[in-house]
Design a protein around this motif. Structure first.
Motif, PDB file in Angstrom:
ATOM      1  N   SER A  67      55.821  39.080  57.596  1.00 37.10           N
ATOM      2  CA  SER A  67      56.894  39.215  58.589  1.00 37.10           C
ATOM      3  C   SER A  67      56.357  38.789  59.937  1.00 37.10           C
ATOM      4  N   LYS A  68      56.819  37.641  60.424  1.00 36.85           N
ATOM      5  CA  LYS A  68      56.336  37.136  61.700  1.00 36.85           C
ATOM      6  C   LYS A  68      56.778  38.023  62.857  1.00 36.85           C
ATOM      7  N   GLU A  69      57.960  38.663  62.694  1.00 31.35           N
ATOM      8  CA  GLU A  69      58.479  39.477  63.790  1.00 31.35           C
ATOM      9  C   GLU A  69      57.840  40.859  63.849  1.00 31.35           C
ATOM     10  N   GLY A  70      57.072  41.213  62.827  1.00 26.75           N
ATOM     11  CA  GLY A  70      56.430  42.514  62.823  1.00 26.75           C
ATOM     12  C   GLY A  70      57.341  43.637  62.349  1.00 26.75           C
ATOM     13  N   THR A  71      58.548  43.311  61.882  1.00 24.22           N
ATOM     14  CA  THR A  71      59.455  44.339  61.393  1.00 24.22           C
ATOM     15  C   THR A  71      59.073  44.726  59.970  1.00 24.22           C
ATOM     16  N   ARG A  72      59.425  45.942  59.603  1.00 23.36           N
ATOM     17  CA  ARG A  72      59.086  46.441  58.276  1.00 23.36           C
ATOM     18  C   ARG A  72      59.968  45.782  57.229  1.00 23.36           C
ATOM     19  N   ALA A  73      59.348  45.180  56.228  1.00 29.38           N
ATOM     20  CA  ALA A  73      60.078  44.487  55.172  1.00 29.38           C
ATOM     21  C   ALA A  73      59.834  45.203  53.848  1.00 29.38           C
ATOM     22  N   ILE A  74      60.910  45.467  53.107  1.00 30.88           N
ATOM     23  CA  ILE A  74      60.831  46.186  51.840  1.00 30.88           C
ATOM     24  C   ILE A  74      61.350  45.277  50.728  1.00 30.88           C
ATOM     25  N   PHE A  75      60.628  45.220  49.619  1.00 28.34           N
ATOM     26  CA  PHE A  75      61.079  44.410  48.502  1.00 28.34           C
ATOM     27  C   PHE A  75      62.390  44.958  47.950  1.00 28.34           C
ATOM     28  N   TYR A  76      63.345  44.046  47.747  1.00 28.32           N
ATOM     29  CA  TYR A  76      64.677  44.419  47.280  1.00 28.32           C
ATOM     30  C   TYR A  76      64.872  44.041  45.815  1.00 28.32           C
ATOM     31  N   ASP A  77      64.449  42.853  45.446  1.00 27.29           N
ATOM     32  CA  ASP A  77      64.614  42.376  44.080  1.00 27.29           C
ATOM     33  C   ASP A  77      63.772  41.118  43.894  1.00 27.29           C
ATOM     34  N   PHE A  78      63.608  40.685  42.643  1.00 30.43           N
ATOM     35  CA  PHE A  78      62.833  39.480  42.376  1.00 30.43           C
ATOM     36  C   PHE A  78      63.250  38.898  41.036  1.00 30.43           C
ATOM     37  N   ASP A  79      62.896  37.633  40.822  1.00 25.36           N
ATOM     38  CA  ASP A  79      63.073  36.949  39.539  1.00 25.36           C
ATOM     39  C   ASP A  79      61.940  35.939  39.378  1.00 25.36           C
ATOM     40  N   TRP A  80      61.553  35.707  38.141  1.00 22.40           N
ATOM     41  CA  TRP A  80      60.571  34.663  37.859  1.00 22.40           C
ATOM     42  C   TRP A  80      61.228  33.298  37.938  1.00 22.40           C
ATOM     43  N   LEU A  81      60.562  32.345  38.567  1.00 20.64           N
ATOM     44  CA  LEU A  81      60.994  30.951  38.568  1.00 20.64           C
ATOM     45  C   LEU A  81      60.257  30.149  37.505  1.00 20.64           C
ATOM     46  N   ASP A  82      58.980  30.450  37.338  1.00 14.33           N
ATOM     47  CA  ASP A  82      58.175  29.855  36.269  1.00 14.33           C
ATOM     48  C   ASP A  82      57.011  30.797  36.028  1.00 14.33           C
ATOM     49  N   GLY A  83      55.934  30.299  35.417  1.00 13.04           N
ATOM     50  CA  GLY A  83      54.817  31.175  35.080  1.00 13.04           C
ATOM     51  C   GLY A  83      54.026  31.689  36.260  1.00 13.04           C
ATOM     52  N   ARG A  84      54.217  31.111  37.451  1.00 14.91           N
ATOM     53  CA  ARG A  84      53.437  31.520  38.619  1.00 14.91           C
ATOM     54  C   ARG A  84      54.282  31.912  39.822  1.00 14.91           C
ATOM     55  N   ARG A  85      55.521  31.499  39.873  1.00 16.29           N
ATOM     56  CA  ARG A  85      56.317  31.686  41.074  1.00 16.29           C
ATOM     57  C   ARG A  85      57.406  32.727  40.887  1.00 16.29           C
ATOM     58  N   LEU A  86      57.568  33.546  41.926  1.00 12.91           N
ATOM     59  CA  LEU A  86      58.632  34.534  41.990  1.00 12.91           C
ATOM     60  C   LEU A  86      59.577  34.192  43.133  1.00 12.91           C
ATOM     61  N   LEU A  87      60.869  34.316  42.883  1.00 13.19           N
ATOM     62  CA  LEU A  87      61.853  34.299  43.956  1.00 13.19           C
ATOM     63  C   LEU A  87      62.050  35.749  44.360  1.00 13.19           C
ATOM     64  N   VAL A  88      61.641  36.100  45.583  1.00 13.85           N
ATOM     65  CA  VAL A  88      61.625  37.483  46.038  1.00 13.85           C
ATOM     66  C   VAL A  88      62.643  37.669  47.155  1.00 13.85           C
ATOM     67  N   ARG A  89      63.452  38.710  47.029  1.00 14.58           N
ATOM     68  CA  ARG A  89      64.382  39.072  48.093  1.00 14.58           C
ATOM     69  C   ARG A  89      63.851  40.305  48.810  1.00 14.58           C
ATOM     70  N   VAL A  90      63.837  40.217  50.125  1.00 15.23           N
ATOM     71  CA  VAL A  90      63.238  41.255  50.962  1.00 15.23           C
ATOM     72  C   VAL A  90      64.296  41.832  51.891  1.00 15.23           C
ATOM     73  N   SER A  91      64.302  43.133  52.024  1.00 11.45           N
ATOM     74  CA  SER A  91      65.254  43.814  52.899  1.00 11.45           C
ATOM     75  C   SER A  91      64.549  44.293  54.160  1.00 11.45           C
ATOM     76  N   ARG A  92      65.196  44.095  55.292  1.00 11.75           N
ATOM     77  CA  ARG A  92      64.671  44.599  56.551  1.00 11.75           C
ATOM     78  C   ARG A  92      65.850  44.886  57.482  1.00 11.75           C
ATOM     79  N   VAL A  93      65.608  45.672  58.521  1.00 10.07           N
ATOM     80  CA  VAL A  93      66.649  46.016  59.486  1.00 10.07           C
ATOM     81  C   VAL A  93      66.492  45.122  60.713  1.00 10.07           C
ATOM     82  N   VAL A  94      67.546  44.350  61.022  1.00 12.14           N
ATOM     83  CA  VAL A  94      67.562  43.455  62.164  1.00 12.14           C
ATOM     84  C   VAL A  94      68.755  43.818  63.043  1.00 12.14           C
ATOM     85  N   ASN A  95      68.466  44.218  64.274  1.00 17.13           N
ATOM     86  CA  ASN A  95      69.522  44.619  65.208  1.00 17.13           C
ATOM     87  C   ASN A  95      70.411  45.702  64.615  1.00 17.13           C
ATOM     88  N   GLY A  96      69.782  46.669  63.943  1.00 19.51           N
ATOM     89  CA  GLY A  96      70.524  47.782  63.384  1.00 19.51           C
ATOM     90  C   GLY A  96      71.278  47.460  62.110  1.00 19.51           C
TER      91      GLY A  96
END
Length: 456
Positions: free
Chosen positions: A415-444
């Motif tokens: 997180s470049k902005e320094g805000t707290r980021a929490i893992f929300y969900d993920f899926d495998w793209l192939d044997g090495r890569r994950l598509l990761v969705r991250v949740s964070r609070v921005v401007n409330g």
């Protein structure tokens, strides 16, 4: 003097080695930022992932411009904004929707998001008493047509896709419909009559049998259809054949011959549910009887044997080509086990076990706690979500390398902005890569951003 030269040379070699090793070690795991978008994986066709941009609350005010971007293997952000002329926008039910979904043409060091070639279209499943409308997007991936839901966020369609996404099923209360890529119409593959009786007649019998008991009388005609890995067959649950005895059974449907037959018959009022196909010739199913559940594996002739999983209440949460991931106790899911099935005698050999400092959990807060994890498409790794004991509101991702029998834990995304980021969900793209969705609070406001994580 010579000894001093040797020592200096050794020190110099050590320094050079460290200078070389540090970048290599640092580059084993890489993060690539795709932007503040909620990209959901809806298909992987010919190793090409297809993602859907699920719009967030901030997008309700206006439709965001279509976004294209690239990332490098080093994980350095080179994201660029731009309008993609292939993407269309429209308003529906006061909610902006980007149509059709986006596609990853390739997951390579030089990746590009691109638009689709055709608009979303509608398919009508016209039954005797009701008509179901399904919205689909037809994608062209490597010159092959596949079908995905136009809006994967909506679960009302009852759409079930084959592994290669060239076919999909629509399961209604009374009917089962098949839609195939290249064909505009849905074809009903379920029968209207079973043993000379219609749905209405069998449901009436069930209502009379259950009169005075709590709960509605539900007749499952073709419930929970599950495609085989090659998409040629499905297994579904039904109770139309056991109205008198109670419970349910499992049936097998061959899409080539359009014939169906019992796979696991009901004996004494028990219930069955297909958990997953292990390969094209075997399924794992769950048997519910007298308040307890057990797992079995069956071949296409219905020959079955119980899977001997240790624990009081084991729960399988991932299956892939002879591999199982499960927790021995779903009421306190603190242990992860991975086992391999022998198809010669259906024995179980445990190849990995880990007691985690937390609990496996379902990704969506507020729901029943259930393990959430997936094997990589090549079966080389397992990734799962868990909540550490140090923070119940935090989710982390553990990745198990089955060859090395080791795991790495991802605690948060960069997180470049320094805000707290929490893992929300993920899926495998192939044997090495994950598509990761991250949740964070921005401007409330809660915001989902999407990343690609590469495991070295």
């Amino acid at each position: 003097m010579r000894r001093r030269t040797v020592i200096l040379s050794a020190v110099g070699l050590m320094i050079v080695s460290l200078l070389v090793a540090v970048p290599l070690l640092a580059s084993r795991d890489k993060w690539s930022y795709l932007g503040p978008e909620n990209y959901q994986l809806v298909a992987v066709a010919d190793n090409v992932p297809v993602v859907f941009n699920a719009l967030q609350d901030r997008d309700k005010e206006k439709v965001r411009e279509a976004v294209s971007g690239t990332f490098r293997e080093s994980g350095v952000e080179v994201f660029e904004q731009g309008r993609n002329p292939d993407l269309k926008t429209r308003w529906e039910d006061d909610r902006p929707e980007i149509l059709p979904p986006l596609t990853f043409k390739k997951i390579t060091p030089q990746n590009t998001l691109a638009g689709l070639r055709k608009e979303v279209f509608e398919v009508f499943c016209k039954g005797r008493e009701e008509t179901i409308k399904v919205k689909l997007a037809k994608l062209c991936v490597n010159d092959k047509s596949i079908l995905v839901a136009a809006n994967p966020e909506s679960s009302s369609s009852g759409l079930v896709s084959s592994p290669d996404n060239t076919r999909c099923l629509v399961a209604t209360e009374k009917e089962l419909w098949l839609i195939e890529a290249g064909k505009e119409d849905a074809v009903k593959i379920s029968k209207d009559v079973f043993n000379g009786k219609t749905y209405a007649e069998l449901r009436s019998e069930l209502q009379k049998k259950l009169a005075g008991e709590e709960g509605p009388a539900v007749l499952w005609w073709n419930d929970n259809p599950v495609f085989s890995p090659d998409g040629s067959k499905i297994v579904y649950m039904t109770n139309r054949d056991c109205v008198a005895s109670g419970g349910s059974s499992l049936w097998l449907y061959d899409l080539a011959t359009r014939k169906e037959r019992p796979l696991v018959r009901n004996v004494a009022g028990e219930h069955y549910r297909c958990k997953a196909w292990v390969d094209n010739s075997h399924v794992i199913y769950q048997k519910f009887a007298r308040g307890a559940s057990r797992y079995f594996i069956a071949d296409l002739q219905g020959n079955s044997i119980e899977l001997k999983l240790e624990g009081q209440k084991p729960e399988i949460f991932a299956v892939h080509n002879g591999l199982l991931a499960y927790t021995p106790d779903c009421t306190a899911p603190k242990t992860v086990c991975i086992a391999k099935i022998s198809f010669s005698d259906f024995s179980i050999t445990r190849i990995y076990e880990k007691t985690i400092g937390g609990a496996l959990r379902e990704v969506m807060p507020g729901t029943t706690y259930r393990p959430r994890g997936y094997f990589a498409p090549d079966g080389s790794r397992l990734a799962y979500l868990f909540a550490p004991d140090t923070g119940e509101t935090v989710q982390q991702i553990a990745i198990v390398d089955l060859a090395a029998k080791k795991e790495v834990v991802l605690k948060e995304a960069p997180s470049k902005e320094g805000t707290r980021a929490i893992f929300y969900d993920f899926d495998w793209l192939d044997g090495r890569r994950l598509l990761v969705r991250v949740s964070r609070v921005v401007n409330g406001m809660s915001e989902i951003s999407s990343w690609i994580y590469v495991r070295g």
